[in-house]
Design an enzyme around this catalytic site. Structure first.
Site, PDB file in Angstrom:
ATOM      1  N   TYR A 179     -13.367  -2.114   7.167  1.00 26.86           N
ATOM      2  CA  TYR A 179     -12.181  -1.878   6.339  1.00 26.86           C
ATOM      3  C   TYR A 179     -10.941  -2.354   7.086  1.00 26.86           C
ATOM      4  CZ  TYR A 179      -9.167   0.702   3.066  1.00 26.86           C
ATOM      5  OH  TYR A 179      -8.240   1.051   2.109  1.00 26.86           O
ATOM      6  N   TYR A 216      -7.899  -6.413  -2.202  1.00 27.07           N
ATOM      7  CA  TYR A 216      -7.811  -5.033  -1.725  1.00 27.07           C
ATOM      8  C   TYR A 216      -8.351  -4.109  -2.808  1.00 27.07           C
ATOM      9  CZ  TYR A 216      -6.017  -0.646   0.041  1.00 27.07           C
ATOM     10  OH  TYR A 216      -5.920   0.639   0.500  1.00 27.07           O
TER      11      TYR A 216
END
Length: 406
Positions: free
Chosen positions: A305, A356
């Site tokens: 991430y 995202y």
């Protein structure tokens, strides 16, 4: 009767049989609602697996996703909803925890076919980059408490995520003597991989070291390209038992281990976390590797991430790719890119350059690597890791493997 460790393990019991996504856009670019985008991702995952939509009986998400499982089941015509779950805490830190919840439910017999998903349409629900109190994603107790915008941080101008996580980055650089070149390499690797990915928002937008260095400050030591983009997108994976997966359209990608971790006082407000410059992976990684029966040397791609570059650097260190003492030498662009890098990182472009979706796209890319269909394929990949976090109060991760790893 005592339950053995092997009996409690998820290793090889559950697999991803399908993956799906909506189209990806820059924030505000989608004409569809977030809910519609999530539906598209779910339908695509079912089609990829070769499963009828009506067979789905569970939905799990994280980070307060707004698509209620009951509403999803109604819209899709699900015959019976047996599982509706939410991974709480940590924002993107929970971006692998929901997969763990879905897998555990299948292993325990609570559901048979579970969708793990996340949608994100910031033009509709508020932009993360604006911070609390400014039509952003925060609010509630944070406004008057000890987190962003609260009594301990607001008077000093800390209202948005870059302000908070820049403090951790400064501590990492000072405490461990790591160079900013490691952060630059993380950003450049993402943009490099996006150039081969037709779905990436940042395709055809390259990033050079000069562009990185000359980009504006957001919150020191973060330049513009140290921060993730904002997107409109949705993605989903379809989970079934290993036995069922072997009868479906795609080669199964098995869950070797999965879990979450909130370390000691990791949620302390006012930046009072005892272990400050950390990805939050130390305890979690020990369990993930033990349960999967692997070491870091077995991992072929790292889908970590990427909220901010410094957290990825901390994450790679805590994953065991390198130590802080040799991070400058190991975490270079050449070592982080597929197909031949030492530790191929975020090989679809990640949050920085693909889209995202709070880390949901990392799971799709982990699966593609093990199917051999990634736009930046690592030859012979058999193990991928997808990590949520880093630097958040709660983190999570999944280790994925092919049939050969069982």
């Amino acid at each position: 009767m005592a339950v053995t460790e092997a009996g409690r393990s998820l290793r090889g019991k559950v697999a991803i049989a399908g993956i799906g996504a909506s189209d990806y856009f820059r924030h505000g670019g989608s004409s569809e609602s977030e809910f519609s985008m999530v539906l598209r991702a779910i339908i695509a995952a079912a089609e990829d697996a070769g499963i009828e939509i009506g067979e789905i009986d569970g939905f799990v998400a994280y980070s307060n996703d707004g698509s209620n499982p009951v509403r999803l089941a109604t819209a899709l015509g699900i015959r019976e909803l047996r599982l509706g779950g939410m991974q709480f805490g940590g924002g993107g830190g929970g971006s692998a925890g929901h997969v763990a919840i879905g897998a555990a439910a299948i292993a325990a017999g609570l559901a048979d076919c579970v969708i793990a998903f996340r949608g994100c349409r910031q033009g509709e629900v508020g932009r993360f980059g604006r911070g609390v109190g400014y039509s952003g994603s925060g609010g509630g107790p944070e406004v008057s408490g000890y987190d962003l915008g609260g009594a301990a941080m607001g008077p000093y101008g800390a209202f948005a995520a870059p302000h908070k996580y820049a403090l951790k980055a400064k501590r990492m650089l000072a405490q461990y003597g790591v160079g900013q070149s490691t952060m630059r390499a993380v950003a450049m690797a993402a943009y490099h991989h996006a150039q081969s990915n037709p779905a990436a928002v940042m395709k055809n937008r390259t990033l050079t070291s000069e562009q990185y260095d000359q980009s504006r400050w957001i919150a020191e030591p973060y330049h513009l390209y140290d921060c993730c983009q904002e997107s409109d997108a949705a993605a989903a994976v379809l989970l079934v038992s290993a036995e069922r997966a072997r009868t479906l359209r795609q080669d199964p990608v098995y869950i070797l281990s999965a879990g979450q971790s909130g370390e000691f006082r990791s949620g302390a407000g006012g930046e009072n976390v005892p272990d400050y410059a950390t990805a939050g992976y130390r305890s979690l990684i020990d369990r993930l590797y033990k349960d999967a029966g692997i070491s870091v040397e077995a991992i072929d791609s790292f889908q970590v991430y990427d909220n901010f570059t410094a957290g990825v650097v901390m994450g790679l260190v805590e994953l065991g790719v390198c130590g802080y003492e040799n991070a400058d030498a190991i975490l270079t662009l050449e070592n982080l890119i597929a197909p031949n890098g030492f530790a191929p990182l975020n090989t679809s472009g990640g949050n920085f350059a693909e889209a995202y979706i709070l880390g949901m796209g990392h799971h799709l890319e982990a699966v593609r690597q093990l199917r051999g269909t990634s736009p930046n394929q690592v030859a012979g990949a058999s193990v991928s890791v997808a990590m949520g976090g880093p630097m958040t109060s709660l983190t999570s991760g999944v280790v994925y493997g092919t049939e050969a790893t069982l």
